[in-house]
Scaffold this motif. Sequence first.
Motif, PDB file in Angstrom:
ATOM      1  N   ALA A   1      51.331  38.623 202.497  1.00  0.00           N
ATOM      2  CA  ALA A   1      51.447  38.197 201.104  1.00  0.00           C
ATOM      3  C   ALA A   1      51.055  39.331 200.164  1.00  0.00           C
ATOM      4  CB  ALA A   1      50.562  36.982 200.850  1.00  0.00           C
ATOM      5  N   VAL A   2      51.787  39.451 199.069  1.00  0.00           N
ATOM      6  CA  VAL A   2      51.470  40.420 198.022  1.00  0.00           C
ATOM      7  C   VAL A   2      51.458  39.684 196.686  1.00  0.00           C
ATOM      8  CG1 VAL A   2      52.458  42.359 199.285  1.00  0.00           C
ATOM      9  CG2 VAL A   2      53.886  41.069 197.709  1.00  0.00           C
ATOM     10  N   GLY A   3      50.781  40.268 195.709  1.00  0.00           N
ATOM     11  CA  GLY A   3      50.654  39.608 194.423  1.00  0.00           C
ATOM     12  C   GLY A   3      51.938  39.653 193.615  1.00  0.00           C
ATOM     13  N   GLN A   4      52.340  38.510 193.100  1.00  0.00           N
ATOM     14  CA  GLN A   4      53.467  38.427 192.173  1.00  0.00           C
ATOM     15  C   GLN A   4      52.964  38.354 190.735  1.00  0.00           C
ATOM     16  OE1 GLN A   4      56.846  38.524 192.970  1.00  0.00           O
ATOM     17  NE2 GLN A   4      57.231  38.574 190.768  1.00  0.00           N
ATOM     18  N   ALA A   5      51.908  37.592 190.514  1.00  0.00           N
ATOM     19  CA  ALA A   5      51.277  37.496 189.200  1.00  0.00           C
ATOM     20  C   ALA A   5      49.778  37.337 189.424  1.00  0.00           C
ATOM     21  CB  ALA A   5      51.835  36.325 188.399  1.00  0.00           C
ATOM     22  N   ARG A   6      49.005  38.049 188.604  1.00  0.00           N
ATOM     23  CA  ARG A   6      47.546  38.104 188.772  1.00  0.00           C
ATOM     24  C   ARG A   6      46.880  37.377 187.609  1.00  0.00           C
ATOM     25  NH1 ARG A   6      44.283  42.459 186.998  1.00  0.00           N
ATOM     26  NH2 ARG A   6      46.233  43.569 186.516  1.00  0.00           N
ATOM     27  N   PHE A   7      45.850  36.580 187.954  1.00  0.00           N
ATOM     28  CA  PHE A   7      45.141  35.805 186.945  1.00  0.00           C
ATOM     29  C   PHE A   7      43.633  36.030 187.080  1.00  0.00           C
ATOM     30  CE2 PHE A   7      49.058  33.462 187.990  1.00  0.00           C
ATOM     31  CZ  PHE A   7      49.658  33.417 186.742  1.00  0.00           C
ATOM     32  N   PRO A   8      43.078  37.088 186.451  1.00  0.00           N
ATOM     33  CA  PRO A   8      41.629  37.288 186.479  1.00  0.00           C
ATOM     34  C   PRO A   8      40.917  36.122 185.787  1.00  0.00           C
ATOM     35  CG  PRO A   8      42.783  39.260 185.724  1.00  0.00           C
ATOM     36  CD  PRO A   8      43.781  38.163 185.746  1.00  0.00           C
TER      37      PRO A   8
ATOM     38  N   ILE B   1      65.410  36.150 197.673  1.00  0.00           N
ATOM     39  CA  ILE B   1      64.845  34.809 197.817  1.00  0.00           C
ATOM     40  C   ILE B   1      63.330  34.955 197.804  1.00  0.00           C
ATOM     41  CG2 ILE B   1      64.681  32.772 199.297  1.00  0.00           C
ATOM     42  CD1 ILE B   1      67.420  33.623 200.480  1.00  0.00           C
ATOM     43  N   PHE B   2      62.671  34.319 196.861  1.00  0.00           N
ATOM     44  CA  PHE B   2      61.218  34.393 196.760  1.00  0.00           C
ATOM     45  C   PHE B   2      60.581  33.249 197.549  1.00  0.00           C
ATOM     46  CE2 PHE B   2      62.449  36.897 193.101  1.00  0.00           C
ATOM     47  CZ  PHE B   2      61.450  37.856 193.000  1.00  0.00           C
ATOM     48  N   GLU B   3      59.581  33.595 198.360  1.00  0.00           N
ATOM     49  CA  GLU B   3      58.733  32.603 199.020  1.00  0.00           C
ATOM     50  C   GLU B   3      57.346  32.757 198.413  1.00  0.00           C
ATOM     51  OE1 GLU B   3      58.894  32.406 203.266  1.00  0.00           O
ATOM     52  OE2 GLU B   3      60.964  33.137 203.324  1.00  0.00           O
ATOM     53  N   LEU B   4      56.897  31.722 197.709  1.00  0.00           N
ATOM     54  CA  LEU B   4      55.725  31.825 196.844  1.00  0.00           C
ATOM     55  C   LEU B   4      54.616  30.891 197.284  1.00  0.00           C
ATOM     56  CD1 LEU B   4      57.793  31.768 193.551  1.00  0.00           C
ATOM     57  CD2 LEU B   4      56.737  33.797 194.574  1.00  0.00           C
ATOM     58  N   GLY B   5      53.387  31.326 197.066  1.00  0.00           N
ATOM     59  CA  GLY B   5      52.218  30.514 197.351  1.00  0.00           C
ATOM     60  C   GLY B   5      51.137  30.777 196.324  1.00  0.00           C
ATOM     61  N   LEU B   6      50.058  30.012 196.396  1.00  0.00           N
ATOM     62  CA  LEU B   6      48.965  30.090 195.432  1.00  0.00           C
ATOM     63  C   LEU B   6      47.674  30.491 196.120  1.00  0.00           C
ATOM     64  CD1 LEU B   6      49.615  26.735 193.513  1.00  0.00           C
ATOM     65  CD2 LEU B   6      50.404  29.027 192.863  1.00  0.00           C
ATOM     66  N   SER B   7      46.852  31.243 195.393  1.00  0.00           N
ATOM     67  CA  SER B   7      45.508  31.581 195.850  1.00  0.00           C
ATOM     68  C   SER B   7      44.577  31.472 194.650  1.00  0.00           C
ATOM     69  CB  SER B   7      45.474  33.009 196.412  1.00  0.00           C
ATOM     70  OG  SER B   7      44.152  33.386 196.746  1.00  0.00           O
ATOM     71  N   GLY B   8      43.486  30.719 194.808  1.00  0.00           N
ATOM     72  CA  GLY B   8      42.594  30.476 193.682  1.00  0.00           C
ATOM     73  C   GLY B   8      43.161  29.490 192.689  1.00  0.00           C
ATOM     74  N   LEU B   9      44.209  28.799 193.095  1.00  0.00           N
ATOM     75  CA  LEU B   9      44.885  27.802 192.263  1.00  0.00           C
ATOM     76  C   LEU B   9      45.244  26.604 193.125  1.00  0.00           C
ATOM     77  CD1 LEU B   9      47.442  30.219 190.556  1.00  0.00           C
ATOM     78  CD2 LEU B   9      45.425  29.258 189.419  1.00  0.00           C
TER      79      LEU B   9
ATOM     80  N   GLY C   1      34.826  35.797 187.660  1.00  0.00           N
ATOM     81  CA  GLY C   1      34.680  37.046 188.392  1.00  0.00           C
ATOM     82  C   GLY C   1      35.659  37.198 189.537  1.00  0.00           C
ATOM     83  N   GLU C   2      36.359  36.121 189.905  1.00  0.00           N
ATOM     84  CA  GLU C   2      37.373  36.170 190.958  1.00  0.00           C
ATOM     85  C   GLU C   2      38.762  36.288 190.332  1.00  0.00           C
ATOM     86  OE1 GLU C   2      34.974  33.473 194.295  1.00  0.00           O
ATOM     87  OE2 GLU C   2      36.652  32.589 193.168  1.00  0.00           O
ATOM     88  N   THR C   3      39.754  36.461 191.168  1.00  0.00           N
ATOM     89  CA  THR C   3      41.132  36.566 190.707  1.00  0.00           C
ATOM     90  C   THR C   3      41.981  35.531 191.424  1.00  0.00           C
ATOM     91  OG1 THR C   3      40.930  38.932 190.246  1.00  0.00           O
ATOM     92  CG2 THR C   3      43.156  38.059 190.512  1.00  0.00           C
ATOM     93  N   ALA C   4      42.717  34.768 190.651  1.00  0.00           N
ATOM     94  CA  ALA C   4      43.693  33.829 191.204  1.00  0.00           C
ATOM     95  C   ALA C   4      45.056  34.523 191.239  1.00  0.00           C
ATOM     96  CB  ALA C   4      43.757  32.567 190.354  1.00  0.00           C
ATOM     97  N   TRP C   5      45.922  34.074 192.148  1.00  0.00           N
ATOM     98  CA  TRP C   5      47.193  34.749 192.357  1.00  0.00           C
ATOM     99  C   TRP C   5      48.341  33.754 192.517  1.00  0.00           C
ATOM    100  CZ3 TRP C   5      47.553  40.064 192.387  1.00  0.00           C
ATOM    101  CH2 TRP C   5      46.361  40.780 192.563  1.00  0.00           C
TER     102      TRP C   5
ATOM    103  N   PHE D   1      55.571  45.167 186.539  1.00  0.00           N
ATOM    104  CA  PHE D   1      55.286  45.233 187.972  1.00  0.00           C
ATOM    105  C   PHE D   1      53.860  44.794 188.275  1.00  0.00           C
ATOM    106  CE2 PHE D   1      53.599  49.241 186.490  1.00  0.00           C
ATOM    107  CZ  PHE D   1      52.481  49.462 187.288  1.00  0.00           C
ATOM    108  N   ASP D   2      53.006  44.729 187.231  1.00  0.00           N
ATOM    109  CA  ASP D   2      51.598  44.369 187.419  1.00  0.00           C
ATOM    110  C   ASP D   2      51.187  43.257 186.451  1.00  0.00           C
ATOM    111  OD1 ASP D   2      51.849  45.829 185.113  1.00  0.00           O
ATOM    112  OD2 ASP D   2      50.085  47.098 185.448  1.00  0.00           O
ATOM    113  N   PHE D   3      52.025  42.231 186.348  1.00  0.00           N
ATOM    114  CA  PHE D   3      51.777  41.151 185.392  1.00  0.00           C
ATOM    115  C   PHE D   3      50.405  40.517 185.623  1.00  0.00           C
ATOM    116  CE2 PHE D   3      51.693  36.716 184.150  1.00  0.00           C
ATOM    117  CZ  PHE D   3      52.240  36.732 182.880  1.00  0.00           C
ATOM    118  N   ALA D   4      49.657  40.317 184.526  1.00  0.00           N
ATOM    119  CA  ALA D   4      48.341  39.679 184.605  1.00  0.00           C
ATOM    120  C   ALA D   4      48.118  38.829 183.359  1.00  0.00           C
ATOM    121  CB  ALA D   4      47.235  40.723 184.741  1.00  0.00           C
TER     122      ALA D   4
END
Length: 448
Positions: A273-280, A211-219, A260-264, A187-190
């Motif tokens: 929007a909520v996080g599906q996968a976290r990339f520190p 149905i997943f609607e997905l987007g990118l942040s920091g990517l 130091g930031e997190t991509a999502w 539930f907290d994939f990173a």
Amino acid sequence: MLAASALPRASRAAPVSLEARTARVQLTPETYPATEVWGYDGRSPGPELRLRQDERLQRRLVNRLAQPTTIHWHGIRIANAMDGVPGLTQQAVPPGQSFDYDFVLPDAGTYWYHAHQASAEQVARGLSGPLIVEEAEAPEVDHDLALMLDDWRIDPATGQIADDFGNLHDLSHAGRYGNLVTTNGAFDFARDLRPNDRLRLRLINAANARIFELGLSGLEGWVVALDGMPLPAPRPLTEALVLAPAQRADLIVDVTAKAGETAWLARAERDGAVGQARFPVAGTGTKPRRDAPAPLPPNPRMEVTGLADARSISFRMEGGAMGRMQAAVLDGKRQSFRDLMQAGQFWAFNGVVGRTETPLVTAARGETLRLPIVNDTAFPHAMHLHGHHFREVRSDGTLGPMRDTLLVMSGETREIAFVADNPGDWLFHCHMLSHAAAGMTTWLRVTA
């Protein structure tokens, strides 16, 4: 010289076993107990199977469950006997028994495997896993990650999977939605990354209905393949990526977030929007930003020819809650919608409920078929064709990307076309799995 008969015979090694069995995994936060799932080799998702294009996959399904099961190799264009559909391509494997799957992988790309016996329950309990077929010359990336997106209906009082698989609301409405969303069973994939890293994200929607609607942040990303099949050119991901159940998308993404930031990888929900996968992101990037990726090499047989002379097969989806279907044929008898409802059957194709003794259509090998699909229901449906890929015929006559699963929204008419070049009996069904269980299943035959 020694006679050939005097030489020792080469023994054929037994396939590697893939056991379907119960297990306990920590799907939920640790304040809850571990959840009992049905998994392959006691895992959910099951083990990642990663082979090269044109290699042979050999796995022995060993059934340690208390009910029969099979494996469907979703999206792989293989011999009909290996497709894993009980009652159509094989008999279901009884508890304690086994079945050997053995086939060559003709197409590179992102695929998956899952149960196809009582799949509305067995997939929802965890019986699925990623199948990755690598290109002979893969694109240069720093990380190649398969991400299985799923949801689970968890009883908050026990932390266990809710045992309500005959839920009439699910069968007649949008399907079985869960209340816990996971990536690769977490539930907290990173995953830790560095600045300017380049990733290949292989996204697989393994959910029963979501149905997943997905987007990118920091990517920054590009779509390079859909349902395993390469696009002719990478498509910049500038708007939401929609993945229906069973659909896949390959992305090439570059990390633009700083240390130091997190991509999502984020998904859209009603409240935002909520996080599906976290990339520190940490450390110092060892590479400068790269140019946009090149296209992936095409797979064989991606052309759909013969459209002008193709046979057209009308295909109408009917039924469900708030629908207009008054009656349909079930088991050879026309029955009222009330009678169908009492039988737990709510959906029909061309006025017929469920898989019939005769196919929807019989096609000669090499024949091109066109299927205009009318969604005359109040809900979306993800239509999956076994053994083939197809292209959508757009309203202007152009062809869409090659896929094996098409999302058709309520009230829409979408047309697909494909060359029936794989002999056998092939399922065509809605991959909202509760819908398939409640009537949205048919099949076609391709003669040799």
